[in-house]
Design a protein around this motif. Structure first.
Motif, PDB file in Angstrom:
ATOM      1  N   GLN A  57       8.910   5.133   4.498  1.00  0.00           N
ATOM      2  CA  GLN A  57       7.933   6.319   4.924  1.00  0.00           C
ATOM      3  C   GLN A  57       8.485   7.658   4.733  1.00  0.00           C
ATOM      4  O   GLN A  57       9.717   7.816   5.511  1.00  0.00           O
TER       5      GLN A  57
ATOM      6  N   CYS B  21       4.602  10.379   2.920  1.00  0.00           N
ATOM      7  CA  CYS B  21       3.926   9.173   2.397  1.00  0.00           C
ATOM      8  C   CYS B  21       4.883   8.077   2.281  1.00  0.00           C
ATOM      9  O   CYS B  21       5.945   8.130   2.372  1.00  0.00           O
ATOM     10  N   GLU B  22       4.367   7.123   2.593  1.00  0.00           N
ATOM     11  CA  GLU B  22       4.982   5.621   2.626  1.00  0.00           C
ATOM     12  C   GLU B  22       4.422   4.731   1.604  1.00  0.00           C
ATOM     13  O   GLU B  22       3.289   4.685   1.228  1.00  0.00           O
ATOM     14  N   TYR B  23       5.644   3.978   1.284  1.00  0.00           N
ATOM     15  CA  TYR B  23       5.140   2.771   0.534  1.00  0.00           C
ATOM     16  C   TYR B  23       5.597   1.249   1.341  1.00  0.00           C
ATOM     17  O   TYR B  23       6.558   1.398   1.679  1.00  0.00           O
TER      18      TYR B  23
ATOM     19  N   TRP C 278       0.863  -1.232   0.039  1.00  0.00           N
ATOM     20  CA  TRP C 278       0.033   0.093   0.146  1.00  0.00           C
ATOM     21  C   TRP C 278       0.813   1.299   0.037  1.00  0.00           C
ATOM     22  O   TRP C 278       2.160   1.323   0.355  1.00  0.00           O
ATOM     23  N   TYR C 279       0.211   2.421  -0.327  1.00  0.00           N
ATOM     24  CA  TYR C 279       0.650   3.662  -0.094  1.00  0.00           C
ATOM     25  C   TYR C 279      -0.114   4.298   0.980  1.00  0.00           C
ATOM     26  O   TYR C 279      -1.438   4.473   0.934  1.00  0.00           O
TER      27      TYR C 279
ATOM     28  N   LYS D  49      -4.038   1.163  -3.482  1.00  0.00           N
ATOM     29  CA  LYS D  49      -3.298  -0.096  -3.625  1.00  0.00           C
ATOM     30  C   LYS D  49      -3.772  -1.176  -2.914  1.00  0.00           C
ATOM     31  O   LYS D  49      -3.522  -2.520  -3.273  1.00  0.00           O
TER      32      LYS D  49
ATOM     33  N   ASP E  77      -2.938   9.116  -6.902  1.00  0.00           N
ATOM     34  CA  ASP E  77      -1.825   7.988  -7.461  1.00  0.00           C
ATOM     35  C   ASP E  77      -0.729   8.913  -7.559  1.00  0.00           C
ATOM     36  O   ASP E  77      -0.666  10.107  -7.505  1.00  0.00           O
TER      37      ASP E  77
ATOM     38  N   TRP F 287      13.967   7.023  -3.746  1.00  0.00           N
ATOM     39  CA  TRP F 287      13.030   7.677  -2.640  1.00  0.00           C
ATOM     40  C   TRP F 287      13.130   9.061  -2.381  1.00  0.00           C
ATOM     41  O   TRP F 287      12.122   9.473  -2.017  1.00  0.00           O
TER      42      TRP F 287
ATOM     43  N   TRP G  44       8.160  13.366  -5.442  1.00  0.00           N
ATOM     44  CA  TRP G  44       6.684  12.778  -5.549  1.00  0.00           C
ATOM     45  C   TRP G  44       5.850  13.501  -6.049  1.00  0.00           C
ATOM     46  O   TRP G  44       5.276  14.316  -5.378  1.00  0.00           O
TER      47      TRP G  44
ATOM     48  N   THR H 133      -4.760   6.945   0.618  1.00  0.00           N
ATOM     49  CA  THR H 133      -4.328   5.650   0.905  1.00  0.00           C
ATOM     50  C   THR H 133      -4.822   4.974  -0.543  1.00  0.00           C
ATOM     51  O   THR H 133      -5.963   4.888  -0.885  1.00  0.00           O
TER      52      THR H 133
END
Length: 352
Positions: free
Chosen positions: A319, A345-347, A223-224, A245, A271, A281, A285, A243
């Motif tokens: 994150q 924002c995190e992946y 997830w994001y 994905k 997105d 990273w 973004w 949030t």
């Protein structure tokens, strides 16, 4: 009301009355989103019971220091975790207390935004979450690196403060679900002590976000999650939640929302232009929503990279914290200009 083009957008089904979440066989009885927690969650209907995950996770930051305080119960085990992270140096102070076999112990509250209370106290470690009508109190005590490690926080909001609460299904898995509340725009004050060192947080520049989750998930997920809050030049509180994905690709609602002056403003799917791991990273973004109501660019300054995956088991997180610039559009068409707003924002890749 704002009326964007809706062709090709996922439906946004708003729940406006208290509604049972699960049928007795564990399948979802409802899908959609709400401005408050209107989903009547009863863990005894979750199937399979041993896959149930529950947590209350608080993240508190002033853009320089960040606190993460969490209690989770994943049935086979529970844990109280606490961390203080310096976002300028990467220095971490953290600890965790794990208890095995907690299917019948340490149940977290079944509601997220109505008054409730939870306390864990075991082997010198305690966590206390006290949710009241207009504030939340958090306490933690334990040890980190051999020194006493304590936290005390209080966060504030009006009694009619809105959040986004959403239930997400998982495709072809009728008893899998994710119920979550994201509540932000909570000015927060408190103190962390570690041995003789003290770290103060002022409600003038510190905000808290609650990530409240209950669910039965498939083993592997990704997830994001992006979230932030600030006080605008006009004095109003503004924040966002995005949030995506995780879960079904065709949900009845998306976990994407703007917050302004205590009210929720629902937006469409969000997105990022490109997978951040490909370009790096710490490169910018760029986020957009499919209805054109959000366009933000984050310029990162810190990657809180944690965890690992071993044979598909574990949790790996980037994150990324940064300054956001761009705009967001409220329900009435008001355009909010966002300038150097601190947020993250995190992946995450997850297998547990």
């Amino acid at each position: 009301m704002y009326d964007p083009k809706t062709e090709g957008l996922s439906p946004q089904i708003e729940i406006t009355e208290p509604t049972p979440l699960l049928d007795k066989d564990g399948t979802l009885a409802v899908e959609g989103w709400a401005r408050r927690d209107l989903f009547e969650y009863d863990r005894k209907f979750a199937r399979p019971r041993w896959r149930l995950k529950e947590w209350d996770f608080y993240q508190i930051s002033n853009g320089k220091l960040m606190v993460q305080l969490n209690f989770f119960n994943i049935t086979v085990a529970s844990a109280a975790t606490a961390a203080l992270i310096d976002l300028t140096t990467g220095k971490r102070i953290e600890t965790a207390q794990i208890t095995l076999g907690t299917r019948r112990r340490y149940h977290l509250p079944s509601v997220s935004d109505r008054p409730n209370f939870f306390r864990y106290d075991r082997r010198g470690v305690y966590v206390e979450f006290d949710t009241c009508a207009t504030f939340r109190k958090l306490l933690f005590g334990g040890k980190a690196k051999g020194k006493p490690f304590k936290m005390k926080f209080r966060m504030y909001y009006p009694e009619d403060h809105e959040n986004i609460t959403i239930v997400t299904p998982f495709e072809d898995k009728p008893t899998r679900f994710f119920l979550t509340t994201k509540q932000n725009c909570m000015p927060c004050e408190g103190k962390v002590t570690w041995g003789e060192q003290k770290f103060e947080f002022s409600r003038e520049d510190t905000f808290a976000v609650l990530d409240w989750g209950r669910g039965v998930w498939p083993h592997r997920n990704e997830w994001y999650w992006g979230n932030g809050a600030t006080r605008l030049e006009n004095g109003k509180l503004f924040g966002f939640e995005m949030t995506w994905k995780i879960g079904s690709p065709h949900p009845a609602a998306t976990e994407t929302c703007l917050f302004y002056d205590g009210k929720a403003h629902k937006i469409a799917e969000v997105d990022v232009d490109a997978f951040p791991g490909d370009s790096g990273w710490m490169q910018p973004w760029h986020f957009t929503s499919r209805d054109g109501r959000l366009d933000l660019t984050m310029t990162p300054f810190f990657d809180n990279h944690t965890g690992a995956m071993v044979f598909g088991i574990g949790m790996k997180t980037h994150q990324v914290h940064g300054l956001f610039n761009g705009y967001a559009v409220l329900d009435d068409g008001t355009r909010v200009e966002v300038k150097d707003m601190y947020a993250f924002c995190e992946y995450v890749r997850n297998g547990w």
